[in-house]
Design a protein around this motif. Structure first.
Motif, mmCIF file in Angstrom:
data_model
loop_
_atom_site.group_PDB
_atom_site.id
_atom_site.type_symbol
_atom_site.label_atom_id
_atom_site.label_comp_id
_atom_site.label_asym_id
_atom_site.label_seq_id
_atom_site.Cartn_x
_atom_site.Cartn_y
_atom_site.Cartn_z
ATOM 1 N N ALA A 155 33.062 -4.865 17.266
ATOM 2 C CA ALA A 155 32.722 -3.644 17.998
ATOM 3 C C ALA A 155 33.934 -3.019 18.677
ATOM 4 O O ALA A 155 33.956 -1.806 18.923
ATOM 5 C CB ALA A 155 31.645 -3.953 19.041
ATOM 6 N N MET A 156 34.948 -3.827 18.983
ATOM 7 C CA MET A 156 36.126 -3.311 19.668
ATOM 8 C C MET A 156 37.134 -2.654 18.726
ATOM 9 O O MET A 156 37.901 -1.785 19.135
ATOM 10 C CB MET A 156 36.826 -4.460 20.424
ATOM 11 C CG MET A 156 36.023 -5.020 21.599
ATOM 12 S SD MET A 156 35.695 -3.776 22.877
ATOM 13 C CE MET A 156 33.988 -3.353 22.520
ATOM 14 N N VAL A 157 37.140 -3.060 17.470
ATOM 15 C CA VAL A 157 38.158 -2.566 16.535
ATOM 16 C C VAL A 157 38.132 -1.046 16.357
ATOM 17 O O VAL A 157 39.185 -0.387 16.397
ATOM 18 C CB VAL A 157 38.019 -3.278 15.170
ATOM 19 C CG1 VAL A 157 38.961 -2.656 14.143
ATOM 20 C CG2 VAL A 157 38.313 -4.775 15.321
ATOM 21 N N PRO A 158 36.962 -0.396 16.205
ATOM 22 C CA PRO A 158 36.979 1.058 15.977
ATOM 23 C C PRO A 158 37.481 1.881 17.159
ATOM 24 O O PRO A 158 37.907 3.029 16.967
ATOM 25 C CB PRO A 158 35.499 1.382 15.687
ATOM 26 C CG PRO A 158 34.874 0.086 15.314
ATOM 27 C CD PRO A 158 35.614 -0.953 16.088
ATOM 28 N N LEU A 159 37.440 1.328 18.376
ATOM 29 C CA LEU A 159 37.788 2.124 19.558
ATOM 30 C C LEU A 159 39.218 2.661 19.486
ATOM 31 O O LEU A 159 39.502 3.754 19.979
ATOM 32 C CB LEU A 159 37.615 1.271 20.824
ATOM 33 C CG LEU A 159 36.196 0.751 21.092
ATOM 34 C CD1 LEU A 159 36.188 -0.105 22.347
ATOM 35 C CD2 LEU A 159 35.205 1.887 21.211
ATOM 36 N N HIS A 160 40.101 1.904 18.879
ATOM 37 C CA HIS A 160 41.498 2.310 18.774
ATOM 38 C C HIS A 160 41.650 3.588 17.950
ATOM 39 O O HIS A 160 42.599 4.355 18.150
ATOM 40 C CB HIS A 160 42.315 1.179 18.142
ATOM 41 C CG HIS A 160 43.732 1.534 17.839
ATOM 42 N ND1 HIS A 160 44.667 1.809 18.821
ATOM 43 C CD2 HIS A 160 44.393 1.670 16.650
ATOM 44 C CE1 HIS A 160 45.831 2.088 18.255
ATOM 45 N NE2 HIS A 160 45.686 2.023 16.938
ATOM 46 N N PHE A 161 40.716 3.847 17.060
ATOM 47 C CA PHE A 161 40.855 4.955 16.118
ATOM 48 C C PHE A 161 40.030 6.189 16.507
ATOM 49 O O PHE A 161 40.123 7.217 15.844
ATOM 50 C CB PHE A 161 40.432 4.500 14.717
ATOM 51 C CG PHE A 161 41.202 3.306 14.226
ATOM 52 C CD1 PHE A 161 42.475 3.458 13.699
ATOM 53 C CD2 PHE A 161 40.663 2.030 14.309
ATOM 54 C CE1 PHE A 161 43.199 2.357 13.247
ATOM 55 C CE2 PHE A 161 41.369 0.927 13.860
ATOM 56 C CZ PHE A 161 42.640 1.097 13.326
ATOM 57 N N VAL A 162 39.221 6.098 17.556
ATOM 58 C CA VAL A 162 38.355 7.209 17.954
ATOM 59 C C VAL A 162 39.159 8.257 18.709
ATOM 60 O O VAL A 162 39.975 7.927 19.574
ATOM 61 C CB VAL A 162 37.184 6.701 18.818
ATOM 62 C CG1 VAL A 162 36.354 7.863 19.348
ATOM 63 C CG2 VAL A 162 36.310 5.749 18.009
ATOM 64 N N GLY A 163 38.895 9.522 18.407
ATOM 65 C CA GLY A 163 39.671 10.587 19.039
ATOM 66 C C GLY A 163 38.854 11.648 19.727
ATOM 67 O O GLY A 163 39.408 12.644 20.202
ATOM 68 N N THR A 164 37.529 11.491 19.811
ATOM 69 C CA THR A 164 36.686 12.479 20.479
ATOM 70 C C THR A 164 35.715 11.793 21.427
ATOM 71 O O THR A 164 35.330 10.634 21.217
ATOM 72 C CB THR A 164 35.879 13.309 19.454
ATOM 73 O OG1 THR A 164 35.019 12.435 18.706
ATOM 74 C CG2 THR A 164 36.820 14.057 18.503
ATOM 75 N N ILE A 165 35.296 12.528 22.466
ATOM 76 C CA ILE A 165 34.382 11.982 23.466
ATOM 77 C C ILE A 165 33.050 11.599 22.836
ATOM 78 O O ILE A 165 32.519 10.502 23.075
ATOM 79 C CB ILE A 165 34.166 12.993 24.606
ATOM 80 C CG1 ILE A 165 35.422 13.109 25.480
ATOM 81 C CG2 ILE A 165 32.954 12.592 25.462
ATOM 82 C CD1 ILE A 165 35.670 11.928 26.376
ATOM 83 N N TRP A 166 32.472 12.493 22.033
ATOM 84 C CA TRP A 166 31.127 12.225 21.510
ATOM 85 C C TRP A 166 31.117 11.019 20.586
ATOM 86 O O TRP A 166 30.181 10.211 20.619
ATOM 87 C CB TRP A 166 30.575 13.461 20.796
ATOM 88 C CG TRP A 166 31.226 13.781 19.480
ATOM 89 C CD1 TRP A 166 32.273 14.626 19.267
ATOM 90 C CD2 TRP A 166 30.868 13.247 18.201
ATOM 91 N NE1 TRP A 166 32.608 14.653 17.935
ATOM 92 C CE2 TRP A 166 31.756 13.830 17.256
ATOM 93 C CE3 TRP A 166 29.890 12.360 17.751
ATOM 94 C CZ2 TRP A 166 31.690 13.536 15.889
ATOM 95 C CZ3 TRP A 166 29.830 12.054 16.398
ATOM 96 C CH2 TRP A 166 30.712 12.646 15.479
#
Length: 394
Positions: free
Chosen positions: A291-302
């Motif tokens: 669950a933590m791995v994708p956070l590095h790649f997210v670029g928008t609030i929603w």
């Protein structure tokens, strides 16, 4: 699903001790922040405020295990009532020392004493559930109730103390925390019918039953890793929101994370698991890492809100399984101590996680700091794989 919860909450006394335990635990999420708000307002120094708050948290983590051991030996009512009184007095002295401009050393002393005497109600509530229920599946449901209660504590506490501190007086939030702790703990202790028996140790009774460290040690590492993950994610999410130009969304993002955990906890408590708690801890820890791995790649609030909501589903089931495994492995005479060890690991990891994440944010930005969460999740997942296999039913 409601049938599972109704079955355990209709047992005599269980709803009342769970409810009073919830109130008594509110200071867990209030006092550290409240100390920062009080001292920074009075002195203008966030450095001093953070250091005093850290002293409170450090002694709380270190002495929680000792308090758990005393509860097992002397009984919940005797230990918790004394601890609650000491906590209340030292918190009042802390506020007085700040308002009266006493030497800073006094604030450190009173904060450290308050942290060391904070009643370990969370561990005691879970030990009380273990005593009140015989069916392991019902204990699992009860632990899910307490996991949801913990989520409520961490969602409500910071909001209450921040609103009171900013809209009224910095000491007001701490006053509410003291009243909740002392009043809730004494009400909890008054319920003697559901209190587990004490296990006093005498020289003639032989040595204490051994702590199953082969299980408890990896679980403590898992709990500490989750603490690091929580501390890092909280700070990083605040920074991420600011970088996106929407600092006000930080609280909403973290609330979505907690909401995912709360829903998963409710579902977990209603399920009759075919797999034992060891397997669930192993898979839950791996789920936290994933669950933590994708956070590095997210670029928008929603999108961050969606990822955090989904990622929250791994939190409560992992913690519930960890506590269920502890309950099923640790001897009854040391159960509160065993629960306190896990709680100490969880609490002790938060501050280092926030600190390391803050340093990474300053150097490389919020997205890079989410890798601290990934690293913590990896450590927890590896530790979970070292747990001994579940014992076959007899």
């Amino acid at each position: 699903m409601l049938t599972s919860y109704r079955r355990v909450l209709t047992r005599p006394g269980t709803l009342l001790f769970s409810a009073t335990g919830l109130v008594a635990r509110l200071p867990i999420s209030m006092v550290g922040l409240g100390i920062v708000l009080l001292i920074s307002t009075a002195t203008g120094s966030y450095g001093v405020a953070g250091a005093v708050s850290a002293a409170y948290m450090l002694t709380n983590a270190v002495l929680a295990i000792l308090q758990g051991r005393m509860v097992d030996r002397l009984g919940q009512a005797r230990v918790l009532s004394v601890a609650a009184a000491a906590f209340g007095v030292t918190m009042v002295l802390l506020v007085v020392s700040v308002r009266a401009d006493w030497p800073t050393a006094a604030s450190f002393l009173f904060a450290a004493t308050a942290g060391g005497t904070l009643p370990q109600v969370g561990s005691c509530v879970r030990a009380r559930w273990s005593h009140a229920l015989d069916d392991p599946r019902e204990v699992q449901t009860a632990f899910a109730i307490e996991a949801v209660a913990d989520e409520v504590v961490f969602m409500v506490g910071p909001i209450v103390i921040t609103v009171l501190a900013t809209a009224w007086d910095p000491a007001a939030g701490l006053a509410v925390a003291v009243v909740a702790c002392v009043g809730g703990t004494l009400a909890f202790c008054a319920q003697r019918a559901t209190e587990p028996p004490a296990h006093p140790h005498h020289e003639t009774s032989g040595p204490r039953p051994p702590m199953p460290w082969a299980t408890v040690a990896p679980l403590t590492v898992v709990a500490a890793s989750l603490g690091v993950l929580f501390g890092a994610a909280e700070v990083t999410t605040v920074a991420f929101s600011a970088e996106q130009g929407s600092p006000g969304w930080a609280g909403g993002l973290l609330a979505l994370w907690a909401l995912g955990s709360m829903v998963a906890g409710l579902l977990s408590g209603a399920v009759s698991w075919r797999r034992g708690p060891t397997i669930r801890v192993r898979w839950g820890a791996v789920g936290m890492l994933a669950a933590m791995v994708p956070l590095h790649f997210v670029g928008t609030i929603w999108l961050m809100g969606v990822v955090l909501l989904v990622g929250g589903f791994a939190i409560a089931p992992t913690l519930i399984a960890s506590l269920s495994l502890t309950e099923g492995t640790v001897p009854s005479g040391r159960l509160t101590e065993g629960m306190a060890i896990l709680q100490t690991g969880l609490v002790a990891g938060v501050a280092p996680g926030a600190t390391v994440a803050g340093l990474v944010i300053d150097a490389h930005g919020a997205s890079a700091a989410y890798l601290v969460c990934v690293a913590a999740g990896l450590v927890g997942a590896l530790a979970a794989q070292t747990l001994p296999r579940d014992r076959p039913p007899t």
